[in-house]
Design a protein around this motif. Structure first.
Motif, PDB file in Angstrom:
ATOM      1  N   ASP A 231      66.864  14.635  36.303  1.00 59.54           N
ATOM      2  CA  ASP A 231      67.468  15.038  37.579  1.00 59.54           C
ATOM      3  C   ASP A 231      68.095  16.419  37.507  1.00 59.54           C
ATOM      4  N   GLN A 232      67.670  17.220  36.554  1.00 64.24           N
ATOM      5  CA  GLN A 232      68.312  18.504  36.279  1.00 64.24           C
ATOM      6  C   GLN A 232      67.249  19.570  36.080  1.00 64.24           C
ATOM      7  N   THR A 233      67.508  20.770  36.586  1.00 61.72           N
ATOM      8  CA  THR A 233      66.616  21.893  36.315  1.00 61.72           C
ATOM      9  C   THR A 233      66.993  22.538  34.988  1.00 61.72           C
ATOM     10  N   LEU A 234      66.056  23.255  34.418  1.00 63.20           N
ATOM     11  CA  LEU A 234      66.346  23.998  33.196  1.00 63.20           C
ATOM     12  C   LEU A 234      67.459  25.005  33.457  1.00 63.20           C
ATOM     13  N   LEU A 235      67.433  25.651  34.627  1.00 61.02           N
ATOM     14  CA  LEU A 235      68.462  26.617  34.974  1.00 61.02           C
ATOM     15  C   LEU A 235      69.851  25.986  34.911  1.00 61.02           C
ATOM     16  N   ASP A 236      70.003  24.803  35.496  1.00 63.32           N
ATOM     17  CA  ASP A 236      71.309  24.150  35.497  1.00 63.32           C
ATOM     18  C   ASP A 236      71.724  23.729  34.092  1.00 63.32           C
ATOM     19  N   ALA A 237      70.763  23.301  33.290  1.00 69.41           N
ATOM     20  CA  ALA A 237      71.080  22.922  31.913  1.00 69.41           C
ATOM     21  C   ALA A 237      71.561  24.121  31.108  1.00 69.41           C
ATOM     22  N   LEU A 238      70.912  25.276  31.302  1.00 71.63           N
ATOM     23  CA  LEU A 238      71.321  26.490  30.591  1.00 71.63           C
ATOM     24  C   LEU A 238      72.716  26.926  31.020  1.00 71.63           C
ATOM     25  N   ARG A 239      72.964  26.917  32.316  1.00 71.79           N
ATOM     26  CA  ARG A 239      74.282  27.319  32.794  1.00 71.79           C
ATOM     27  C   ARG A 239      75.359  26.348  32.330  1.00 71.79           C
ATOM     28  N   GLY A 240      75.001  25.056  32.242  1.00 73.88           N
ATOM     29  CA  GLY A 240      75.955  24.077  31.749  1.00 73.88           C
ATOM     30  C   GLY A 240      76.342  24.315  30.301  1.00 73.88           C
ATOM     31  N   ALA A 241      75.469  24.997  29.554  1.00 74.07           N
ATOM     32  CA  ALA A 241      75.751  25.346  28.159  1.00 74.07           C
ATOM     33  C   ALA A 241      76.352  26.735  28.036  1.00 74.07           C
ATOM     34  N   ASN A 242      76.802  27.295  29.163  1.00 73.49           N
ATOM     35  CA  ASN A 242      77.441  28.613  29.203  1.00 73.49           C
ATOM     36  C   ASN A 242      76.478  29.730  28.824  1.00 73.49           C
ATOM     37  N   ILE A 243      75.172  29.534  29.122  1.00 74.33           N
ATOM     38  CA  ILE A 243      74.175  30.586  28.951  1.00 74.33           C
ATOM     39  C   ILE A 243      73.986  31.235  30.310  1.00 74.33           C
ATOM     40  N   ASP A 244      74.323  32.507  30.421  1.00 71.78           N
ATOM     41  CA  ASP A 244      74.334  33.195  31.706  1.00 71.78           C
ATOM     42  C   ASP A 244      72.916  33.598  32.103  1.00 71.78           C
ATOM     43  N   ILE A 245      72.349  32.882  33.061  1.00 70.70           N
ATOM     44  CA  ILE A 245      71.002  33.154  33.561  1.00 70.70           C
ATOM     45  C   ILE A 245      71.105  33.538  35.028  1.00 70.70           C
ATOM     46  N   GLU A 246      70.462  34.622  35.388  1.00 69.56           N
ATOM     47  CA  GLU A 246      70.458  35.039  36.788  1.00 69.56           C
ATOM     48  C   GLU A 246      69.608  34.071  37.602  1.00 69.56           C
ATOM     49  N   SER A 247      69.910  33.963  38.889  1.00 70.84           N
ATOM     50  CA  SER A 247      69.047  33.205  39.789  1.00 70.84           C
ATOM     51  C   SER A 247      69.333  33.660  41.205  1.00 70.84           C
ATOM     52  N   ASP A 248      68.373  33.395  42.072  1.00 74.53           N
ATOM     53  CA  ASP A 248      68.545  33.802  43.457  1.00 74.53           C
ATOM     54  C   ASP A 248      68.026  32.723  44.393  1.00 74.53           C
ATOM     55  N   CYS A 249      66.723  32.615  44.533  1.00 76.27           N
ATOM     56  CA  CYS A 249      66.168  31.716  45.545  1.00 76.27           C
ATOM     57  C   CYS A 249      66.212  30.248  45.131  1.00 76.27           C
ATOM     58  N   ARG A 250      66.130  29.960  43.825  1.00 77.81           N
ATOM     59  CA  ARG A 250      66.083  28.606  43.270  1.00 77.81           C
ATOM     60  C   ARG A 250      64.864  27.828  43.760  1.00 77.81           C
ATOM     61  N   GLU A 251      63.850  28.529  44.189  1.00 77.87           N
ATOM     62  CA  GLU A 251      62.621  27.897  44.669  1.00 77.87           C
ATOM     63  C   GLU A 251      61.385  28.411  43.936  1.00 77.87           C
ATOM     64  N   GLY A 252      61.557  29.226  42.917  1.00 81.08           N
ATOM     65  CA  GLY A 252      60.410  29.780  42.211  1.00 81.08           C
ATOM     66  C   GLY A 252      59.710  30.890  42.943  1.00 81.08           C
ATOM     67  N   LEU A 253      60.428  31.547  43.854  1.00 78.06           N
ATOM     68  CA  LEU A 253      59.818  32.594  44.678  1.00 78.06           C
ATOM     69  C   LEU A 253      60.159  34.010  44.217  1.00 78.06           C
ATOM     70  N   CYS A 254      61.361  34.181  43.667  1.00 82.15           N
ATOM     71  CA  CYS A 254      61.843  35.557  43.485  1.00 82.15           C
ATOM     72  C   CYS A 254      61.696  36.092  42.071  1.00 82.15           C
ATOM     73  N   GLY A 255      61.645  35.234  41.057  1.00 79.76           N
ATOM     74  CA  GLY A 255      61.462  35.697  39.684  1.00 79.76           C
ATOM     75  C   GLY A 255      62.718  36.086  38.957  1.00 79.76           C
ATOM     76  N   SER A 256      63.891  35.959  39.582  1.00 77.46           N
ATOM     77  CA  SER A 256      65.110  36.452  38.938  1.00 77.46           C
ATOM     78  C   SER A 256      65.582  35.552  37.798  1.00 77.46           C
ATOM     79  N   CYS A 257      65.146  34.271  37.758  1.00 73.60           N
ATOM     80  CA  CYS A 257      65.629  33.347  36.724  1.00 73.60           C
ATOM     81  C   CYS A 257      64.678  33.264  35.532  1.00 73.60           C
ATOM     82  N   GLU A 258      63.836  34.251  35.348  1.00 75.80           N
ATOM     83  CA  GLU A 258      62.864  34.264  34.259  1.00 75.80           C
ATOM     84  C   GLU A 258      63.552  34.175  32.899  1.00 75.80           C
ATOM     85  N   VAL A 259      63.003  33.349  32.010  1.00 75.51           N
ATOM     86  CA  VAL A 259      63.487  33.253  30.630  1.00 75.51           C
ATOM     87  C   VAL A 259      62.303  33.403  29.686  1.00 75.51           C
TER      88      VAL A 259
END
Length: 783
Positions: free
Chosen positions: A712-740
Motif C-alpha cells: 500500500d506504499q509507493t517507493l517514493l513514500d518509503a524513501l521519504r519515510g527513511a529520510n531520503i530526500d527525493i524530489e517529486s511533483d505530479c506523483r502520477e509518473g508524468l513529470c520525471g522529477s522523482c527519478e532515482v
C-alpha cells in the motif's frame, strides 16, 4: 589513445574553438578554450559559470593542460560523477592543487602534520560507516537547538554597526559569526576560539590556492601550528567527553566503535571541520547579500515577505554559491559526457557551472527567488558525499538574511571592486561594503519589530514548496470551452524565460488541486505567461475551477516553468502532432522551428473545428505547413500513412489524448528508437491499488540501508519515510522529477516519461509509481 580509438572519439573537434596545437592524454586535440582555461585567473574568480559558459555550450568535458585536470561543466555529468563515488574517487578532494616546494613540505613535517582521510575525501568501504556513526548531530532535530545561539550572535553583531551607516559585512560580521557558530557546533572551548580563527584561512590557501613560492613557507608554518593546536584542543575535549559538541559526540562514539572512529580520524576531522563549517557559510552568506542587493526587486521582495527567505537562500546557493568546484579521481577508464577519460585522470567538476546549466534550470542565469527547483543545485554536492553541514549553513543564512531585512531594509551596496582569494574551489568576496541612512532604521520608530521571528526551515527541500504569486491579467475564450489565460507577476517583476514544451503548475485556489498546463505564448515576453485550458467533460477539478473561478485581477499561485518535453533543435525535420488541447506545447514548438529554419509540419486533430484552440493564429503563421483534421468534416489523420516512410534525422513530437499517442507509437515502431517524443495529459498506470500490488525490497547501495516497500506504499513514500530526500511533483509518473538511479533489479515501469530504450537498459525509474516486477524481488538503487 591509440589510432583506432582516436578515430572513434565521439567529440567533433571541428565544431570547437580553434585547436591550440596541443593534444590531451587521450590524443584528442586541445581546443583554444581548453588551452586558455585558468581557474586562478580573475575571470574565473569573479564569475566561474560565465567563465566556462563556452564549455557548457561547446565542449562540456575538456582537458586543461595548464591544470592537468579534465574539467566537467554540465549538470547531468557532474551529478552522475557525484553519484558514482567508486568510479570517481573523492580521495583527491583535499589534495593540494598547487604542489608546494621541498622547504614548505619540510616545515609541515616538522610539525608532525599528518592530515588523514576525512568524510570529504575518504573512499568506501570506510566512508559510509564513519558517516553513519557521526551523522546524528547534523539531523534537523539536533540542529534546532543551535537556532537561539545563531539568532543571538546575529543580533549582537548587527547591534555593533546598526547606527554607523556603513559597514564591511565580511570583516564586521560574516567572517566571525559563522566561525563562532562552527566552534560551538564542534564543541571548541571558548578560550581557544580566537587562536583557531587565526589559523583557518591558511588551510584553505594551502589546499585550494596558489601561494607564491615565497609565501609557501609562511603558509606551511600556519598550517603546522593549526594542526598542533587542533590536537591540543582535542585533548582538552577528551577530558570532558559529555560536553556538547560534534567532536565530543565523536569521542563518545569512539568508545562504541573504536575501529571506525579512530584517534587520527578525530584529529583530522577537528581541523577539517573548522574550515568546512565556517568558511563555506561565511562566503555563501556574503555572496547571497551581494547578489540580493544587486537585484533590488528581489531584496525588497524578501524585506516585504520574510517567508520568501528560505527559497531565496536556495536560489543564492544555486546562482552564486560559495563552492565553485570539487575534485575527483577516475579509478578506471570511463566516458563522461561522451568524452573518454583514462583511469588515473584528475577531474575538476565545476559545480557552479552545473548550477547554470540551461538543460536543468529554466533561464539559468536569471536570478529568481521563487524558482521552485532551486534546491536541485549541486553546491552541497550530491550522493553519499553530500555536505553533512548543509542544513546548519541554510539555518545560518536564513537567520542572517532575516536580521538584515528586518533591521536594514534600506541597505545598499557601496561603490567597490570585489576581490577573491585565488583558488579553484571556494569563493566569496574578501570585503562587502554596504551603506544605509541610520535615520531610516525601522527600529527607531518601531522597536517591536526586534521581537519578530520568522520560522526557520531546516532540512527541507524547497522543491515543490516555492510558488510564485501571479495576477490574472486576462481571460478570454479562444474556442468553444477553451480559455486563454494570461498571467503576470503579482509585483510586476520580470519572469524567467521559458522554452517550447515548458509547463507551469497552477494551484487551483483553496481546493488543494494543482494542475499542469503547457505554456503557449511567446517565450520572449518576459512579463507574462499564457496557457490555454479546455473545460474537460470528466474534469478532475482543475479545468472546471479555471473556467468557473478565474477572473482578471485575481491572484493565483504558480510553480515553474519546467520543461520535460524539450524540443531537439538539432533535428533535420520535425513532425509535430497535436490532438485537441494538446496543441498548446506544439504551437510553441512550431513557432520555434520556424524561427530556427528547421523544416517542420503540423498535424492538428479534433472532433470539431470550433473546439480547436489557436487555430487562426496557427493558420496565419504556418500556412500550408499546418494540416487540420476535424472529425465532423470527415477528415481524420492517417498516422500509418504519415509515418510509413522513415525520414532520416526526423523527430516526431506529439501531445494529445492517449488513444492518439498509442496510435502514433504503433505507427512509428519501425522508426529509429526514440524518434517519437510525447507529452501526456494524464495516466492511470501509476494508480496504486494495494489489493493488486505486492511488497518488495529496496537496497540503497550508497547509504547502506535496506527498505521494505509495502503493497500500500509507493517507493517514493518509503524513501521519504527513511529520510531520503527525493524530489517529486505530479506523483502520477508524468513529470520525471522523482527519478532515482537503478543499479540492479527487474523494474515494472509505470511512468509516461522513460523511452523504450531507457526502460530496456533500466538504469533509472520513477519512484512515485514504478515498482519491482515480481513479489519478493529486490531493487538496488544508487542512493
Amino acid at each position: 589513445m591509440n589510432a583506432s580509438a582516436a578515430k572513434t572519439c565521439p567529440i567533433d573537434h571541428s565544431q570547437l574553438t580553434r585547436p591550440s596545437g596541443q593534444t590531451g592524454p587521450t590524443g584528442c586535440p586541445v581546443s583554444h578554450g581548453a588551452a586558455a582555461f585558468d581557474p586562478f585567473s580573475d575571470g574565473y574568480q569573479q564569475d566561474p559559470p560565465e567563465y566556462v559558459r563556452w564549455a557548457r555550450e561547446q565542449e562540456p568535458v575538456f582537458y586543461s593542460p595548464q591544470l592537468g585536470y579534465w574539467v566537467v561543466t554540465r549538470f547531468d555529468d557532474i551529478k552522475a560523477i557525484f553519484r558514482d563515488n567508486i568510479t570517481f574517487s573523492p580521495s583527491i578532494a583535499l589534495e593540494k592543487i598547487t604542489p608546494t616546494g621541498e622547504e614548505a613540505n619540510a616545515v609541515l613535517a616538522s610539525y608532525g602534520f599528518a592530515l588523514n582521510r576525512t568524510l570529504v575525501n575518504e573512499d568506501e568501504p570506510a566512508h559510509m560507516p564513519r558517516r553513519r556513526a557521526l551523522m546524528e548531530p547534523f539531523t534537523p532535530e539536533a540542529l534546532r537547538h543551535h537556532e537561539p545561539m545563531v539568532r543571538q550572535l546575529a543580533r549582537e553583531y548587527v547591534d555593533r554597526f546598526i547606527d554607523d551607516g556603513r559597514a564591511d559585512l565580511v570583516d564586521q560580521m560574516l567572517w566571525e559569526v559563522p566561525l563562532t557558530v562552527a566552534m560551538h557546533f564542534l564543541g571548541v572551548p571558548e578560550d581557544d576560539m580566537d587562536t583557531l580563527r587565526q589559523y583557518s584561512i591558511a588551510h584553505t590557501v594551502n589546499t585550494w590556492g596558489r601561494p607564491k613560492p615565497e609565501e609557501q613557507v609562511a603558509v606551511a608554518h600556519a598550517v603546522g601550528n593549526f594542526w598542533q593546536y587542533a590536537g591540543k584542543v582535542l585533548d582538552k575535549m577528551r577530558a570532558n567527553p559529555e560536553a556538547d559538541g560534534w567532536m565530543q559526540y565523536g569521542i563518545r562514539k569512539q568508545k562504541e566503535l573504536p575501529e571506525v572512529v579512530t584517534d587520527s580520524y578525530l584529529h583530522s576531522m577537528m581541523m577539517a571541520g573548522i574550515v568546512a563549517a565556517h568558511e563555506t557559510t561565511a562566503n555563501a552568506t556574503a555572496n547571497a547579500v551581494k547578489l540580493l542587493l544587486q537585484h533590488p526587486e528581489a531584496w525588497q521582495a524578501i524585506c516585504r515577505d520574510p517567508s520568501l527567505i528560505p527559497g531565496a537562500v536556495e536560489e543564492c546557493l544555486r546562482h552564486n554559491g560559495s563552492v565553485a568546484a570539487w575534485r575527483r579521481l577516475a579509478t578506471k577508464d570511463v566516458v563522461v559526457g561522451g568524452q573518454p577519460i583514462p583511469a588515473g585522470s584528475r577531474l575538476l567538476i565545476v559545480t557552479s557551472s552545473a548550477n547554470h546549466d540551461e538543460g536543468h534550470f529554466v533561464d539559468a542565469d536569471f536570478f529568481d527567488i521563487e524558482r521552485d527547483n532551486a534546491s536541485d543545485h549541486l553546491t552541497f554536492g550530491y550522493g553519499s558525499h553530500q555536505c553533512m553541514g548543509k542544513n546548519l549553513a541554510r539555518m545560518e543564512m536564513q537567520i542572517f538574511l532575516e536580521e538584515f531585512t528586518r533591521r536594514l531594509p534600506h541597505m545598499r551596496l557601496a561603490e567597490q571592486e570585489f576581490s577573491y582569494v585565488p583558488n579553484t574551489s571556494f569563493r566569496g568576496p574578501e570585503h562587502l561594503w554596504v551603506e544605509w541612512d541610520p535615520a531610516q532604521n525601522p527600529e527607531r520608530t518601531n522597536p517591536a519589530l526586534l521581537q519578530l521571528r520568522q520560522p526557520v526551515r531546516i532540512g527541507e527541500s524547497s522543491h515543490g514548496q516555492t510558488s510564485r504569486s501571479m495576477r490574472v491579467d486576462s481571460v478570454e475564450a479562444i474556442a468553444e470551452d477553451v480559455l486563454r489565460v494570461r498571467l503576470a507577476a503579482a509585483d510586476g517583476r520580470q519572469l524567467p524565460r521559458w522554452t517550447p514544451g515548458s509547463h507551469i503548475d497552477l494551484q487551483c485556489g483553496d481546493t488543494g488541486i494543482s494542475r499542469q498546463y503547457s505554456l503557449c505564448g511567446d517565450p520572449q515576453q518576459a512579463g507574462t505567461y499564457e496557457i490555454a485550458v479546455l473545460r474537460e467533460e470528466h474534469s478532475r477539478g482543475g479545468s472546471a475551477w479555471v473556467h468557473s473561478h478565474l477572473q482578471p485581477g485575481m491572484q493565483v499561485q504558480v510553480r515553474g516553468p519546467r520543461n520535460h518535453f524539450v524540443l531537439d533543435e538539432g533535428a533535420r525535420h520535425l513532425i509535430l502532432v497535436a490532438g485537441g488541447i494538446g496543441i498548446t506545447p506544439i504551437a510553441a514548438m512550431a513557432a520555434r522551428a520556424k524561427a530556427l529554419g528547421i523544416p517542420y509540419e503540423i498535424h492538428y486533430s479534433a472532433r470539431q473545428r470550433k473546439r480547436m484552440a489557436l487555430l487562426e493564429s496557427l493558420q496565419a503563421l504556418h500556412g500550408e505547413r499546418l494540416h487540420v483534421y476535424a472529425g465532423e468534416e470527415g477528415r481524420r489523420a492517417d498516422y500509418g500513412a504519415l509515418l510509413a516512410a522513415v525520414r532520416p534525422g526526423a523527430q516526431i513530437y506529439a501531445c494529445g489524448p492517449q488513444r492518439m499517442l498509442d496510435g502514433l507509437e504503433q505507427a512509428s515502431r519501425h522508426w529509429p528508437e526514440d524518434s517519437l517524443r510525447v507529452e501526456h495529459f494524464s495516466t492511470t498506470l501509476g494508480a496504486l491499488d494495494p489489493s493488486k500490488e505486492h511488497g518488495f525490497e529496496v537496497e540503497l547501495r550508497e547509504s547502506g540501508i535496506t527498505l521494505q516497500v509495502r503493497s500500500d506504499q509507493t517507493l517514493l513514500d518509503a524513501l521519504r519515510g527513511a529520510n531520503i530526500d527525493i524530489e517529486s511533483d505530479c506523483r502520477e509518473g508524468l513529470c520525471g522529477s522523482c527519478e532515482v538511479p537503478v543499479l540492479a533489479g527487474d523494474v515494472d515501469h509505470r511512468d509516461m516519461v522513460l523511452t523504450r530504450s531507457e526502460r530496456a537498459v533500466c538504469t533509472k525509474m520513477m519512484s512515485c509509481c514504478s515498482r519491482a516486477r515480481t513479489k519478493d524481488a529486490k531493487i538496488v538503487l544508487g542512493l
